[in-house]
Every structure is written in C-alpha cells, then in structure tokens.
Write a protein that holds these residues in place. Structure first.
Motif, PDB file in Angstrom:
ATOM      1  N   TYR A   1       0.836  -1.207   0.000  1.00  0.00           N
ATOM      2  CA  TYR A   1       0.000   0.000   0.000  1.00  0.00           C
ATOM      3  C   TYR A   1       0.865   1.249   0.000  1.00  0.00           C
ATOM      4  O   TYR A   1       0.584   2.220  -0.705  1.00  0.00           O
ATOM      5  CB  TYR A   1      -0.918  -0.011   1.217  1.00  0.00           C
ATOM      6  CG  TYR A   1      -1.734   1.260   1.384  1.00  0.00           C
ATOM      7  CD1 TYR A   1      -2.624   1.667   0.403  1.00  0.00           C
ATOM      8  CD2 TYR A   1      -1.599   2.042   2.531  1.00  0.00           C
ATOM      9  CE1 TYR A   1      -3.371   2.834   0.551  1.00  0.00           C
ATOM     10  CE2 TYR A   1      -2.343   3.202   2.685  1.00  0.00           C
ATOM     11  CZ  TYR A   1      -3.224   3.595   1.698  1.00  0.00           C
ATOM     12  OH  TYR A   1      -3.946   4.752   1.855  1.00  0.00           O
ATOM     13  N   ARG A   2       1.932   1.256   0.776  1.00  0.00           N
ATOM     14  CA  ARG A   2       2.828   2.418   0.798  1.00  0.00           C
ATOM     15  C   ARG A   2       3.537   2.588  -0.542  1.00  0.00           C
ATOM     16  O   ARG A   2       3.803   3.702  -0.978  1.00  0.00           O
ATOM     17  CB  ARG A   2       3.853   2.267   1.923  1.00  0.00           C
ATOM     18  CG  ARG A   2       3.282   2.542   3.297  1.00  0.00           C
ATOM     19  CD  ARG A   2       4.170   1.931   4.381  1.00  0.00           C
ATOM     20  NE  ARG A   2       3.694   2.271   5.705  1.00  0.00           N
ATOM     21  CZ  ARG A   2       2.625   1.719   6.287  1.00  0.00           C
ATOM     22  NH1 ARG A   2       1.916   0.820   5.636  1.00  0.00           N
ATOM     23  NH2 ARG A   2       2.262   2.062   7.507  1.00  0.00           N
TER      24      ARG A   2
ATOM     25  N   GLY B   1      -0.080   3.028  -3.187  1.00  0.00           N
ATOM     26  CA  GLY B   1      -1.152   3.969  -2.892  1.00  0.00           C
ATOM     27  C   GLY B   1      -2.519   3.479  -3.325  1.00  0.00           C
ATOM     28  O   GLY B   1      -3.489   4.228  -3.318  1.00  0.00           O
ATOM     29  N   SER B   2      -2.624   2.221  -3.693  1.00  0.00           N
ATOM     30  CA  SER B   2      -3.879   1.625  -4.157  1.00  0.00           C
ATOM     31  C   SER B   2      -4.114   0.336  -3.380  1.00  0.00           C
ATOM     32  O   SER B   2      -3.261  -0.563  -3.379  1.00  0.00           O
ATOM     33  CB  SER B   2      -3.801   1.319  -5.657  1.00  0.00           C
ATOM     34  OG  SER B   2      -4.821   0.426  -6.041  1.00  0.00           O
TER      35      SER B   2
ATOM     36  N   LEU C   1      -1.822   6.920 -12.123  1.00  0.00           N
ATOM     37  CA  LEU C   1      -2.384   6.970 -10.783  1.00  0.00           C
ATOM     38  C   LEU C   1      -1.800   8.131  -9.996  1.00  0.00           C
ATOM     39  O   LEU C   1      -2.418   8.648  -9.075  1.00  0.00           O
ATOM     40  CB  LEU C   1      -2.109   5.647 -10.058  1.00  0.00           C
ATOM     41  CG  LEU C   1      -2.916   5.391  -8.782  1.00  0.00           C
ATOM     42  CD1 LEU C   1      -4.401   5.268  -9.121  1.00  0.00           C
ATOM     43  CD2 LEU C   1      -2.441   4.124  -8.094  1.00  0.00           C
ATOM     44  N   GLU C   2      -0.581   8.563 -10.375  1.00  0.00           N
ATOM     45  CA  GLU C   2       0.055   9.661  -9.675  1.00  0.00           C
ATOM     46  C   GLU C   2      -0.728  10.970  -9.811  1.00  0.00           C
ATOM     47  O   GLU C   2      -0.470  11.933  -9.112  1.00  0.00           O
ATOM     48  CB  GLU C   2       1.490   9.861 -10.183  1.00  0.00           C
ATOM     49  CG  GLU C   2       2.477   8.820  -9.692  1.00  0.00           C
ATOM     50  CD  GLU C   2       2.306   7.469 -10.353  1.00  0.00           C
ATOM     51  OE1 GLU C   2       1.494   7.334 -11.298  1.00  0.00           O
ATOM     52  OE2 GLU C   2       2.974   6.509  -9.919  1.00  0.00           O
TER      53      GLU C   2
ATOM     54  N   PRO D   1      -4.162   8.967  -3.445  1.00  0.00           N
ATOM     55  CA  PRO D   1      -4.116   7.551  -3.071  1.00  0.00           C
ATOM     56  C   PRO D   1      -5.451   7.116  -2.466  1.00  0.00           C
ATOM     57  O   PRO D   1      -6.254   7.943  -2.023  1.00  0.00           O
ATOM     58  CB  PRO D   1      -2.989   7.502  -2.024  1.00  0.00           C
ATOM     59  CG  PRO D   1      -2.182   8.735  -2.265  1.00  0.00           C
ATOM     60  CD  PRO D   1      -3.147   9.766  -2.753  1.00  0.00           C
ATOM     61  N   ASP D   2      -5.698   5.824  -2.446  1.00  0.00           N
ATOM     62  CA  ASP D   2      -6.904   5.309  -1.813  1.00  0.00           C
ATOM     63  C   ASP D   2      -6.875   5.609  -0.319  1.00  0.00           C
ATOM     64  O   ASP D   2      -5.883   5.288   0.360  1.00  0.00           O
ATOM     65  CB  ASP D   2      -7.007   3.796  -1.995  1.00  0.00           C
ATOM     66  CG  ASP D   2      -7.304   3.404  -3.427  1.00  0.00           C
ATOM     67  OD1 ASP D   2      -7.744   4.283  -4.203  1.00  0.00           O
ATOM     68  OD2 ASP D   2      -7.113   2.219  -3.767  1.00  0.00           O
TER      69      ASP D   2
ATOM     70  N   LEU E   1      -2.423  10.615   3.949  1.00  0.00           N
ATOM     71  CA  LEU E   1      -2.540  10.863   2.519  1.00  0.00           C
ATOM     72  C   LEU E   1      -1.521  11.883   2.036  1.00  0.00           C
ATOM     73  O   LEU E   1      -1.007  11.784   0.918  1.00  0.00           O
ATOM     74  CB  LEU E   1      -3.960  11.341   2.187  1.00  0.00           C
ATOM     75  CG  LEU E   1      -5.077  10.298   2.254  1.00  0.00           C
ATOM     76  CD1 LEU E   1      -6.395  10.919   1.821  1.00  0.00           C
ATOM     77  CD2 LEU E   1      -4.765   9.094   1.378  1.00  0.00           C
TER      78      LEU E   1
ATOM     79  N   LEU F   1       1.633  10.100   1.321  1.00  0.00           N
ATOM     80  CA  LEU F   1       1.515   9.260   0.135  1.00  0.00           C
ATOM     81  C   LEU F   1       1.551  10.090  -1.138  1.00  0.00           C
ATOM     82  O   LEU F   1       2.093   9.645  -2.159  1.00  0.00           O
ATOM     83  CB  LEU F   1       0.222   8.445   0.200  1.00  0.00           C
ATOM     84  CG  LEU F   1       0.228   7.242   1.147  1.00  0.00           C
ATOM     85  CD1 LEU F   1      -1.154   6.603   1.194  1.00  0.00           C
ATOM     86  CD2 LEU F   1       1.279   6.222   0.746  1.00  0.00           C
TER      87      LEU F   1
ATOM     88  N   GLN G   1       4.328   9.673  -4.220  1.00  0.00           N
ATOM     89  CA  GLN G   1       4.000   9.496  -5.631  1.00  0.00           C
ATOM     90  C   GLN G   1       4.872  10.348  -6.543  1.00  0.00           C
ATOM     91  O   GLN G   1       4.986  10.067  -7.738  1.00  0.00           O
ATOM     92  CB  GLN G   1       2.519   9.835  -5.862  1.00  0.00           C
ATOM     93  CG  GLN G   1       1.588   8.789  -5.280  1.00  0.00           C
ATOM     94  CD  GLN G   1       0.124   9.115  -5.475  1.00  0.00           C
ATOM     95  OE1 GLN G   1      -0.724   8.229  -5.442  1.00  0.00           O
ATOM     96  NE2 GLN G   1      -0.204  10.379  -5.666  1.00  0.00           N
TER      97      GLN G   1
ATOM     98  N   ASN H   1      -6.787   7.437   7.025  1.00  0.00           N
ATOM     99  CA  ASN H   1      -5.378   7.045   7.124  1.00  0.00           C
ATOM    100  C   ASN H   1      -4.817   7.347   8.510  1.00  0.00           C
ATOM    101  O   ASN H   1      -3.689   7.831   8.665  1.00  0.00           O
ATOM    102  CB  ASN H   1      -4.547   7.719   6.040  1.00  0.00           C
ATOM    103  CG  ASN H   1      -4.722   7.030   4.704  1.00  0.00           C
ATOM    104  OD1 ASN H   1      -5.836   6.827   4.241  1.00  0.00           O
ATOM    105  ND2 ASN H   1      -3.629   6.643   4.082  1.00  0.00           N
TER     106      ASN H   1
END
Length: 290
Positions: free
Chosen positions: A23-24, A27-28, A81-82, A86-87, A110, A113, A117, A243
């Motif tokens: 996840y780190r 980010g998804s 995605l950048e 992030p989710d 977030l 994160l 990115q 988060n």
C-alpha cells in the motif's frame, strides 16, 4: 497438514505486513492486494525449504512486484495513478479496526503518500523498504539492480524530498480532532475569519474529482473560500479517521460525496486532501461509519 497447507498458513502470518508494504508503495488498496497475491504465487513456485527468513524473503518479493508495477505505470503514461489521490483508509473517529491499525502502522497519511507518488519508482522503493520497514540496503540493491551505496543514495534523495514537502503532523489524536472540529464548525457556520484562523497561512488543498489532474488551492484565504463553497452542498458531515488521522466524510442522500483528510501541524491545518471522485467513492467501504 500437507506441505502446501503449511506454506499457506505461514504466508497468512505475513499477509497484513505485506499489504502494508504494498500500500505504501502503490497507494492503491486493490493493487496492493494484487501484489500480495503475486508474492504468494511466487512463493508457491519456489523451493521454500531453501528460504531461511520467510518474512524477509516475502518483503523483498513484494517490493520487486511493486517496483515492476510502478515502472509499468510510468511507461504507459495513460491516466497515471500519480495524478489521483491515493486510496484512503477510512475508520470511525473512535479508532481503526485491528486490520486497518496494522495497515496504518508507523502513520502513513494521505499527504505523505502524495509526496511518495512524486518520487521515482526506485526512490520510493528504497525509502519505503528501508525507512519504514528496515530492509537492509544490500537487499534493496538486489531489487533495483544497483550497488548498496547507490541504494543508500536513492533513499537519501527520497528522504530529503519527503522532509521538504511533507510537514511533520501532529501525533496527538485528541489535538488533531480539536483542530479539525474547529474547521468543520467554522465551515458549517459560514465563518470565514474562523476558517482562516484554523488554517496554516501556506495551507494546500488537493481535491481529486476524477479529472486527469488534481485540483490544488494554496493559501488560507483561498482554501477558506473553498470550504464555504463546500458548505452550500449540504448533507451530513461525519467525523472519521482517514489514514489514521482526523478527517471527515460528507454524506448526501445516503451516499458519500467526499472524503476529507487533514494534516495538522502546530495547531493549524497545513494540508487538506479531498477525494470527491464519484466512481472511486462508490467503491469505498463506509459501513465502519454506521
């Protein structure tokens, strides 16, 4: 129990840790699960008896899988995605459940994160694996195909960028909530001056509405003006942990309209990250707020 069942049981002991690493890196949450599953496939095809440290082996495998996924994103350059937030990991204001607590260990807001990115895939891997999970540079070097000294330099560059771009947040959850509640009250009351007072002069607001790029607003007065616009939407604003830090979820007609995460520094809000993409909001599990 046969050998495969034993191996599966051993893998499950590391699943939460591996998901936190992925996840780190990515980010998804969905891609993190894919990376963890791929690590299981690779383990099941390996000579497990030759693996001395299963946890370390799996961590490096997940790191390698995530690095490949990040490089693939960079190569495609299609809706990267950048360009999105992030989710978020959402929990009730009273605290995260045990699984989310493990995912959020060592705090990964977030705002951090978003900064991660901006790093190159190799820098992100070196920073995440070494600075967060204490993976030796010798192991990182094998993943990125460089020398240990070069891997150390990757982490050092990433560390400088993170320190320069991601403020050190308030750690006290009670103080976080006090500041965010003051922001929420001022917004609901339409009190512009009170909003400005609770915002850092250099506050940055990032909003992901599903467009190709994030919408950014800088400065206390500009962000306060945006907050007053949000007030016009109406609905129910519920306190939440986003988060692991104080935030809120806006509910309109029973559906999530936005997820807001605040980074509190020195008693003021230094960053606000808002997910307002209807497609992504529809995929979030908000039952924890019920």
């Amino acid at each position: 129990m046969d050998e495969r069942e034993f191996l599966a049981d051993e893998f499950e002991k590391h699943r939460v840790h591996l998901r936190a690493v992925a996840y780190r890196m990515l980010g998804s949450l969905a891609e993190a699960d894919d990376a963890v599953q791929e690590s299981w496939f690779r383990l099941s095809r390996s000579d497990a008896d030759a693996i001395e440290n299963l946890g370390g082996w799996l961590t490096t495998v997940v790191g390698r899988v995530c690095l490949d996924m990040l490089r693939s994103r960079t190569a495609r350059r299609e809706d990267p995605l950048e360009e999105r937030l992030p989710d978020p990991v959402i929990g009730p204001a009273s605290g995260l459940d045990p699984e989310h607590e493990a995912l959020m260990a060592d705090s990964v807001g977030l705002a951090l994160l978003v900064v991660l990115q901006s790093l190159t895939p190799a820098e992100r891997l070196a920073f995440v694996l070494h600075d967060t999970f204490a993976v030796p540079f010798e192991d990182i070097a094998q993943i990125v195909g460089r020398s240990p000294a070069a891997a150390r330099q990757l982490a050092s560059r990433a560390r400088r960028r993170v320190r320069g771009a991601a403020p050190v947040p308030e750690r006290d959850p009670v103080r976080q909530r006090e500041v965010v509640d003051a922001f929420r009250a001022a917004a609901l009351e339409g009190d512009f001056d009170a909003l400005v007072a609770v915002l850092d002069p250099d506050v940055v607001l990032r909003a992901d509405v599903g467009a190709p790029a994030l919408h950014e607003v800088h400065g206390a007065e500009a962000v306060a003006g945006q907050a007053l616009m949000f007030r016009q939407v109406g609905g129910d604003s519920r306190p939440a942990l986003v988060n692991g830090t104080a935030g809120m979820v806006s509910i309109v007609n029973g559906r999530a309209r936005s997820v807001l995460s605040c980074t509190v520094v020195d008693g003021r809000i230094a960053a606000i990250d808002i997910l307002a993409d209807p497609a992504r909001l529809a995929g979030l599990d908000l039952t924890v707020l019920d």
